[in-house]
Structure formats: structure tokens, C-alpha cells
Motif scaffolding. Structure first.
Motif, PDB file in Angstrom:
ATOM      1  N   ARG A 122     -13.142   5.901   9.774  1.00 52.77           N
ATOM      2  CA  ARG A 122     -11.709   5.637   9.975  1.00 52.77           C
ATOM      3  C   ARG A 122     -11.457   4.144  10.211  1.00 52.77           C
ATOM      4  O   ARG A 122     -10.767   3.741  11.151  1.00 52.77           O
ATOM      5  N   VAL A 123     -12.024   3.324   9.342  1.00 55.44           N
ATOM      6  CA  VAL A 123     -11.869   1.870   9.428  1.00 55.44           C
ATOM      7  C   VAL A 123     -10.665   1.454   8.596  1.00 55.44           C
ATOM      8  O   VAL A 123     -10.617   1.701   7.382  1.00 55.44           O
ATOM      9  N   SER A 124      -9.673   0.841   9.230  1.00 53.90           N
ATOM     10  CA  SER A 124      -8.547   0.299   8.468  1.00 53.90           C
ATOM     11  C   SER A 124      -8.935  -1.075   7.935  1.00 53.90           C
ATOM     12  O   SER A 124      -9.804  -1.749   8.498  1.00 53.90           O
ATOM     13  N   THR A 125      -8.306  -1.476   6.841  1.00 56.55           N
ATOM     14  CA  THR A 125      -8.701  -2.725   6.185  1.00 56.55           C
ATOM     15  C   THR A 125      -7.523  -3.667   6.000  1.00 56.55           C
ATOM     16  O   THR A 125      -6.380  -3.239   5.843  1.00 56.55           O
ATOM     17  N   GLY A 126      -7.851  -4.940   6.006  1.00 60.39           N
ATOM     18  CA  GLY A 126      -6.917  -5.991   5.649  1.00 60.39           C
ATOM     19  C   GLY A 126      -7.563  -6.834   4.565  1.00 60.39           C
ATOM     20  O   GLY A 126      -8.746  -7.184   4.662  1.00 60.39           O
ATOM     21  N   VAL A 127      -6.810  -7.135   3.525  1.00 63.96           N
ATOM     22  CA  VAL A 127      -7.315  -7.944   2.415  1.00 63.96           C
ATOM     23  C   VAL A 127      -6.784  -9.369   2.559  1.00 63.96           C
ATOM     24  O   VAL A 127      -5.607  -9.574   2.851  1.00 63.96           O
ATOM     25  N   SER A 128      -7.642 -10.345   2.363  1.00 62.85           N
ATOM     26  CA  SER A 128      -7.235 -11.754   2.378  1.00 62.85           C
ATOM     27  C   SER A 128      -6.871 -12.170   0.962  1.00 62.85           C
ATOM     28  O   SER A 128      -7.717 -12.175   0.066  1.00 62.85           O
ATOM     29  N   LEU A 129      -5.592 -12.495   0.774  1.00 61.81           N
ATOM     30  CA  LEU A 129      -5.092 -12.850  -0.559  1.00 61.81           C
ATOM     31  C   LEU A 129      -3.874 -13.743  -0.381  1.00 61.81           C
ATOM     32  O   LEU A 129      -2.977 -13.420   0.391  1.00 61.81           O
ATOM     33  N   ASP A 130      -3.836 -14.863  -1.081  1.00 64.79           N
ATOM     34  CA  ASP A 130      -2.783 -15.863  -0.851  1.00 64.79           C
ATOM     35  C   ASP A 130      -1.650 -15.818  -1.868  1.00 64.79           C
ATOM     36  O   ASP A 130      -1.049 -16.843  -2.189  1.00 64.79           O
ATOM     37  N   GLY A 131      -1.334 -14.636  -2.382  1.00 68.80           N
ATOM     38  CA  GLY A 131      -0.221 -14.519  -3.311  1.00 68.80           C
ATOM     39  C   GLY A 131      -0.681 -14.185  -4.714  1.00 68.80           C
ATOM     40  O   GLY A 131      -1.721 -13.542  -4.903  1.00 68.80           O
ATOM     41  N   ASP A 132       0.095 -14.618  -5.696  1.00 65.79           N
ATOM     42  CA  ASP A 132      -0.255 -14.344  -7.088  1.00 65.79           C
ATOM     43  C   ASP A 132      -1.461 -15.184  -7.497  1.00 65.79           C
ATOM     44  O   ASP A 132      -1.988 -15.976  -6.709  1.00 65.79           O
ATOM     45  N   LYS A 133      -1.904 -14.992  -8.734  1.00 68.11           N
ATOM     46  CA  LYS A 133      -3.119 -15.660  -9.205  1.00 68.11           C
ATOM     47  C   LYS A 133      -3.034 -17.175  -9.046  1.00 68.11           C
ATOM     48  O   LYS A 133      -3.969 -17.816  -8.537  1.00 68.11           O
ATOM     49  N   GLU A 134      -1.919 -17.751  -9.449  1.00 66.59           N
ATOM     50  CA  GLU A 134      -1.777 -19.208  -9.371  1.00 66.59           C
ATOM     51  C   GLU A 134      -1.842 -19.693  -7.921  1.00 66.59           C
ATOM     52  O   GLU A 134      -2.557 -20.650  -7.611  1.00 66.59           O
ATOM     53  N   SER A 135      -1.105 -19.039  -7.036  1.00 60.69           N
ATOM     54  CA  SER A 135      -1.078 -19.458  -5.631  1.00 60.69           C
ATOM     55  C   SER A 135      -2.423 -19.236  -4.957  1.00 60.69           C
ATOM     56  O   SER A 135      -2.930 -20.104  -4.245  1.00 60.69           O
ATOM     57  N   ASN A 136      -3.016 -18.050  -5.180  1.00 57.00           N
ATOM     58  CA  ASN A 136      -4.282 -17.715  -4.535  1.00 57.00           C
ATOM     59  C   ASN A 136      -5.406 -18.648  -4.966  1.00 57.00           C
ATOM     60  O   ASN A 136      -6.199 -19.114  -4.145  1.00 57.00           O
ATOM     61  N   CYS A 175      -2.250 -13.356   4.510  1.00 60.63           N
ATOM     62  CA  CYS A 175      -1.910 -14.367   3.514  1.00 60.63           C
ATOM     63  C   CYS A 175      -1.720 -15.726   4.168  1.00 60.63           C
ATOM     64  O   CYS A 175      -0.974 -15.853   5.142  1.00 60.63           O
ATOM     65  N   VAL A 176      -2.390 -16.735   3.641  1.00 58.29           N
ATOM     66  CA  VAL A 176      -2.134 -18.124   4.025  1.00 58.29           C
ATOM     67  C   VAL A 176      -1.179 -18.690   2.984  1.00 58.29           C
ATOM     68  O   VAL A 176      -1.491 -18.709   1.798  1.00 58.29           O
ATOM     69  N   ILE A 177       0.000 -19.101   3.424  1.00 54.80           N
ATOM     70  CA  ILE A 177       1.005 -19.592   2.484  1.00 54.80           C
ATOM     71  C   ILE A 177       1.031 -21.118   2.491  1.00 54.80           C
ATOM     72  O   ILE A 177       1.285 -21.741   3.518  1.00 54.80           O
ATOM     73  N   ASP A 178       0.731 -21.694   1.356  1.00 57.15           N
ATOM     74  CA  ASP A 178       0.824 -23.141   1.170  1.00 57.15           C
ATOM     75  C   ASP A 178       2.305 -23.514   1.142  1.00 57.15           C
ATOM     76  O   ASP A 178       3.090 -22.909   0.404  1.00 57.15           O
ATOM     77  N   THR A 179       2.689 -24.491   1.944  1.00 60.87           N
ATOM     78  CA  THR A 179       4.108 -24.872   2.007  1.00 60.87           C
ATOM     79  C   THR A 179       4.624 -25.420   0.682  1.00 60.87           C
ATOM     80  O   THR A 179       5.837 -25.528   0.494  1.00 60.87           O
ATOM     81  N   LYS A 180       3.725 -25.757  -0.237  1.00 60.53           N
ATOM     82  CA  LYS A 180       4.159 -26.221  -1.561  1.00 60.53           C
ATOM     83  C   LYS A 180       4.510 -25.044  -2.478  1.00 60.53           C
ATOM     84  O   LYS A 180       5.078 -25.235  -3.543  1.00 60.53           O
ATOM     85  N   ALA A 184       8.982 -16.892  -0.869  1.00 58.30           N
ATOM     86  CA  ALA A 184       9.643 -15.651  -1.283  1.00 58.30           C
ATOM     87  C   ALA A 184       8.934 -15.037  -2.484  1.00 58.30           C
ATOM     88  O   ALA A 184       8.764 -13.811  -2.561  1.00 58.30           O
ATOM     89  N   ALA A 185       8.502 -15.871  -3.412  1.00 60.52           N
ATOM     90  CA  ALA A 185       7.798 -15.363  -4.596  1.00 60.52           C
ATOM     91  C   ALA A 185       6.440 -14.778  -4.202  1.00 60.52           C
ATOM     92  O   ALA A 185       6.024 -13.746  -4.748  1.00 60.52           O
ATOM     93  N   VAL A 186       5.769 -15.442  -3.270  1.00 54.44           N
ATOM     94  CA  VAL A 186       4.485 -14.924  -2.781  1.00 54.44           C
ATOM     95  C   VAL A 186       4.699 -13.552  -2.153  1.00 54.44           C
ATOM     96  O   VAL A 186       3.971 -12.592  -2.430  1.00 54.44           O
ATOM     97  N   PHE A 187       5.721 -13.456  -1.301  1.00 53.58           N
ATOM     98  CA  PHE A 187       6.016 -12.181  -0.640  1.00 53.58           C
ATOM     99  C   PHE A 187       6.322 -11.092  -1.661  1.00 53.58           C
ATOM    100  O   PHE A 187       5.806  -9.971  -1.571  1.00 53.58           O
ATOM    101  N   ARG A 188       7.170 -11.405  -2.632  1.00 51.76           N
ATOM    102  CA  ARG A 188       7.539 -10.403  -3.637  1.00 51.76           C
ATOM    103  C   ARG A 188       6.318  -9.923  -4.417  1.00 51.76           C
ATOM    104  O   ARG A 188       6.195  -8.735  -4.727  1.00 51.76           O
ATOM    105  N   ASN A 198       2.103  -3.827   4.581  1.00 53.04           N
ATOM    106  CA  ASN A 198       1.795  -4.478   5.860  1.00 53.04           C
ATOM    107  C   ASN A 198       1.267  -5.877   5.539  1.00 53.04           C
ATOM    108  O   ASN A 198       0.140  -6.024   5.080  1.00 53.04           O
ATOM    109  N   ILE A 199       2.101  -6.885   5.761  1.00 53.98           N
ATOM    110  CA  ILE A 199       1.753  -8.258   5.365  1.00 53.98           C
ATOM    111  C   ILE A 199       1.725  -9.156   6.580  1.00 53.98           C
ATOM    112  O   ILE A 199       2.670  -9.153   7.362  1.00 53.98           O
TER     113      ILE A 199
END
Length: 199
Positions: A122-136, A175-180, A184-188, A198-199
Motif C-alpha cells: 500500500r505504497v502511494s507514489t509521487g512522480v517527479s516531472l517538470d511539465g511537458d516534454k520541452e519544460s521537463n 513539479c519544479v516550475i522554471d519561472t521562465k 499555467a501551461a505546465v499545470f494544464r 494531486n500536484i
């Protein structure tokens, strides 16, 4: 959300990582201390931590203990060793104390073996991902500089498929969001395109 009488412990169970994020404070900030440490947490160390947490739960009358397995990349640990850790920490639970297990991962090593372990313990998981392909792929790269988005998405889909079959809880995303970047697009992308709730 954690309740007021929950103990939260973030445990670094692996010292190494299979990727090399440019912003990583362990591997890319002028420190090589990781190289002098064991590759993964020993069972003896884990047992000492379990005893410490057990005393803490008793002393503070905690109703729950939430253990978050972290790294490096925790799925670089041998699955059998991870199973032993789960059994050890779950043994802290009793009628008065609930134990929850979570794991933060880049999802690139997720396979059916790991899914089976997450389901069993019963291990819950969190994935590290910084948005779409370009952002990540700006910063989340492997050790030869290749982007990791596509490989992370494969593991993420395995987790989501297991959740859809009610084998595990749906994965969250960190998600680590680069201020550049366009936040909103990353979130979407994370919420709408991939389906994280769950973000």
C-alpha cells in the motif's frame, strides 16, 4: 493533508540517482559527499530509524506515522531490500498508530515488479516531472544529457494503469516550475493531458 498528530519522516533510502537534474542540490552543487556514502540505506540503519519513530509516536501520542521514501532514486534499491523496509516500517503500526508509506520517483525504473510491491505494501507514489516534454527536458536529464520526459511518462502510465485497476492509489506529481516557463501551461499539461489530480 497531514493531521496535527501525524509524524512525517522523509527517508533517503538510496544515495545514487539514475538521472542528473541540472538543479540537483546533491549532485550539481559542488559537493561530492554522496560518493563517500553507501549506495543504499542498510537494514540496520532502517531498524534504528523505526525504533526512533516508534518512540516518537508513543511520546507524542501520534495517531499516524507517514514515511516517505526518497533518494537519489529510491527504485534503484533492490526490490527485495525495499520489501524488507516496507515490512519493517509497517510493523510500527498497531491499534493506536496507523502507518502510511509513500515513495517519490522519477518513474523511469517502474515495472511490474515495483507495481506489485506498491500494491502489496500500500505504497502511494509521487512522480517527479517538470511539465511537458520541452519544460521537463530543460533540466531533468540523464547522465549523458538526454531528456527524461518520454521515459518518465512510460513509468507514469504504468502507475496510472495500476491505479485504474484499483491496485494502487493514483500517483501524484511533484513539479519544479522554471519561472521562465508558462506555469499555467505546465499545470494544464500535468492535470489535463496526463491526468494527475494531486500536484
Amino acid at each position: 493533508m497531514p493531521n496535527s498528530n501525524e509524524i512525517i519522516a522523509v527517508l533517503k533510502i538510496t544515495e545514487r540517482c539514475n538521472i542528473n537534474c541540472k538543479y540537483c542540490y546533491i549532485f550539481n552543487k559542488e559537493s561530492d559527499l554522496y560518493a563517500t556514502k553507501p549506495k543504499q540505506m542498510s537494514y540496520e540503519t532502517a531498524r534504528s530509524i523505526a525504533q526512533f519513530l516508534s518512540r516518537g509516536a508513543s511520546d507524542f501520542k501520534a495517531g499516524s506515522v507517514h514515511i516517505i521514501f526518497h533518494g537519489g532514486e529510491p527504485t534503484m534499491m533492490r526490490p527485495a531490500d525495499f520489501a524488507r523496509l516496507c515490512e519493517l516500517f509497517l510493523s510500527l503500526g498497531n491499534d493506536a498508530v496507523k502507518v502510511r508509506l509513500s515513495l517519490q520517483t522519477n518513474a523511469m525504473l517502474i515495472d511490474s515488479v515495483w507495481i506489485d510491491l506498491f500494491s502489496k505494501y500500500r505504497v502511494s507514489t509521487g512522480v517527479s516531472l517538470d511539465g511537458d516534454k520541452e519544460s521537463n527536458d530543460i533540466s531533468r536529464v540523464d547522465h549523458i544529457g538526454r531528456g527524461t520526459y518520454d521515459r518518465t511518462l512510460v513509468g507514469t502510465r504504468l502507475l496510472m494503469d495500476a491505479a485504474a485497476k484499483n491496485r494502487i492509489t493514483p500517483p501524484g506529481v511533484l513539479c519544479v516550475i522554471d519561472t521562465k516557463q508558462n506555469g499555467a501551461a505546465v499545470f494544464r499539461h500535468l492535470a489535463c493531458d496526463i491526468g494527475f489530480s494531486n500536484i
